[in-house]
Write an enzyme that holds these catalytic residues in place. Structure first.
Site, PDB file in Angstrom:
ATOM      1  N   GLU A 268       8.969 -33.262  30.063  1.00  0.00           N
ATOM      2  CA  GLU A 268       8.986 -31.994  29.325  1.00  0.00           C
ATOM      3  C   GLU A 268      10.374 -31.782  28.748  1.00  0.00           C
ATOM      4  OE1 GLU A 268       7.744 -28.651  31.694  1.00  0.00           O
ATOM      5  OE2 GLU A 268       6.183 -29.809  32.725  1.00  0.00           O
ATOM      6  N   GLU A 318       0.994 -20.280  25.051  1.00  0.00           N
ATOM      7  CA  GLU A 318       0.016 -19.945  26.091  1.00  0.00           C
ATOM      8  C   GLU A 318       0.266 -18.510  26.564  1.00  0.00           C
ATOM      9  OE1 GLU A 318      -0.547 -23.393  28.984  1.00  0.00           O
ATOM     10  OE2 GLU A 318       1.348 -23.901  28.000  1.00  0.00           O
ATOM     11  N   LYS A 321       0.311 -17.673  30.626  1.00  0.00           N
ATOM     12  CA  LYS A 321       1.231 -18.318  31.562  1.00  0.00           C
ATOM     13  C   LYS A 321       1.997 -17.267  32.355  1.00  0.00           C
ATOM     14  CE  LYS A 321       3.761 -21.862  31.103  1.00  0.00           C
ATOM     15  NZ  LYS A 321       4.841 -22.782  30.677  1.00  0.00           N
ATOM     16  N   GLU A 329       8.427 -18.015  28.541  1.00  0.00           N
ATOM     17  CA  GLU A 329       7.482 -19.021  29.036  1.00  0.00           C
ATOM     18  C   GLU A 329       6.205 -19.107  28.196  1.00  0.00           C
ATOM     19  OE1 GLU A 329       7.282 -21.486  31.312  1.00  0.00           O
ATOM     20  OE2 GLU A 329       9.442 -21.229  31.508  1.00  0.00           O
TER      21      GLU A 329
END
Length: 498
Positions: A268, A318, A321, A329
């Site tokens: 990542e 997202e 999350k 995030e």
């Protein structure tokens, strides 16, 4: 720069993965997360991957819809195992065999999915987990490997453990001083030997953005690849960016312990676009363009000229999350939640990013604060509290894309996010007579620092295939501090209007 400064600089990188592979011209890799209230249909996501030259993808769990859609595409897949499954997998080889049969063998044989790796756990040795997974990660890894061999997949599918970059450190403050954390050193030696013996790879997640978040004195320019910062000199090597310095700290740790040839994957790495003053479109584009250019050029690090596989984090935003690490995030995606383009990227051969195709939306209708409602209404705070408990209001934070809205627009944003998250259902725009629906887009055209504040319209899941969906109610446990943040912003905005 002094040793103490370099120590902080190198170790602040913390984050939430074909072995010595070169991605190849036009070949990119990314993480595909599915924590969304309104996820794109997997078939559309797979088309988005292919249209934009992504040849490898990492999944955080064995999502059936995603795996089925990846079948026959030629996209290489790393499928993840969540940390909450580690204990059961560690307890029994039979449990591991059942997991492999259901989530690996079946998709390879029945759907033609090109699964190359199983990622056992996700950053299980983070210090914040307080040793929760120390006893179960390695046994789970061993049992999954045994299950793959029994299934006849030992050569085709390899194992790895995605680890946070905090598993290694440097006492000298320089990459050459790299070694694994003393509290997990013995465990890491066992894991590395096992990976080496079985043809696996070490996966490390590296986040220059979080270096910037953790240390107010971090030189921001050093996070980027085309920068003007002073290099870090380590013997004959000059490090011009923190990604190389961090990666080579890991390589030095491997060399120091007899694993100099073990493949390393960057599982990542990326830059978010919202939810924090440092998370913005300009910096995300700058970072990811530099990253993509390196990948396409086949550029390695000073200590390893052979480039590692690098999985960009992430593909799409997202909104479900957890925001425990920070409001950013939910905004790591190169694309918005609906597959639309956030910013331009040159992805090689003169090609630019292209958006998702075939996306259907709910009606062009928004929920806003009623024109005759007052920001001083005693029910307003409670209404916003409720809306932001069930919907994503992270863009309203300080320094975020919608952080400079006035009190009325703040309330409208919160109401609309709830309304859209609830699929524009009847009654979803009723907040104590404070709200109304409108067919005029309330999004401001521009809102400071070239940040565009978007009043969203959600994807119409009813017009797509039915993917597995995260419940909007599931957002509530993660949103409590967002509510406090939004209310503070509202109070401030109201004060400024007086």
């Amino acid at each position: 720069m002094g040793f103490s400064y370099l120590w902080v600089l190198l170790l602040c990188i913390i984050g939430e993965g074909l072995v010595k592979g070169v991605l190849g011209v036009g070949g990119l890799a990314c993480n595909w997360g599915t924590r969304s209230t309104h996820p794109l249909p997997p078939s559309i996501v797979v088309k988005l991957l292919k249209d934009n030259g992504f040849s490898k993808v990492k999944l955080f769990e064995a999502d059936p819809g995603a795996l089925q859609a990846l079948g026959g595409t030629g996209i290489q897949v790393m499928v993840g195992i969540p940390n909450d499954l580690l204990a059961s997998l560690a307890s029994s080889v039979t449990v591991a065999e059942n997991w492999v049969s259901k989530n690996v063998s079946s998709y390879i044989s029945k759907n033609g999915v090109d699964i190359r790796y199983v990622a056992v756990g996700n950053e299980p040795f983070l210090k914040t987990y307080k040793d929760t997974f120390l006893q179960t990660t390695f046994p789970a890894l061993q049992n999954i490997q045994a299950a793959l061999i029994k299934a006849g997949l030992g050569r085709q599918v390899k194992v790895t453990i995605p680890l946070n970059a905090d598993v290694y450190q440097t006492d000298s403050g320089l990459p050459s001083g790299g070694n694994f954390r003393s509290d997990i050193h013995t465990l890491m030696m066992s894991i590395l030997k096992f990976l080496s013996d079985n043809g696996g790879a070490l996966t490390i997640n590296i986040y220059p953005f979080l270096s910037l978040q953790a240390d107010p004195d971090f030189p921001k320019e050093y996070a980027f690849f085309n920068n003007t910062s002073k290099p870090v000199v380590d013997g004959s090597i000059s490090y011009t960016n923190v990604l190389d310095a961090n990666f080579d700290t890991c390589i030095a740790a491997l060399e120091k312990n007899g694993f100099s040839s073990l493949p390393v994957i960057v599982g990542e790495v990326g830059w978010p676009t919202d939810g924090d003053p440092n998370a913005n479109i300009e910096d995300a584009r700058r970072f990811n363009q530099g990253l993509v250019s390196r990948i396409l050029a086949g550029q390695g690090s000073p200590k390893r000229s052979t480039p590692p596989d690098i999985y960009i984090f992430g593909l799409i935003d997202e909104d479900a999350k957890s925001v425990q690490p920070g409001n950013f995030e939910r905004h790591w995606g190169v694309f918005n939640f609906d597959g639309s383009i956030k910013y331009s990227l040159d992805i090689g051969r003169g090609k630019a990013l292209v958006p998702a195709k075939g996306v259907h939306y709910l009606a062009r209708r928004w929920c806003i604060m009623a024109p005759d409602a007052s920001p001083s209404d005693p029910n307003l705070v409670q209404s916003i509290n409720y809306a932001c408990s069930y919907a994503d209001c992270t863009s309203l934070g300080y320094g975020s894309s919608c952080g400079m809205l006035d009190a009325r627009s703040n309330a409208s944003y919160a109401f609309n996010m709830y309304y859209q998250t609830m699929d524009q259902r009847k009654g979803a725009c009723e907040f104590s007579n404070l709200s109304v629906t409108t067919t005029t887009d309330p999004s401001p055209t521009q809102n400071g620092q070239n940040r565009t504040c978007r009043f969203e319209i959600m994807i119409d899941l009813g017009k797509h295939e039915k993917p597995r969906r995260s419940s909007a109610a599931g957002l509530r446990e993660h949103n409590s501090h967002i509510v406090v943040m939004v209310l503070l912003v509202l109070v401030l905005a109201s004060t400024l209007m007086i």
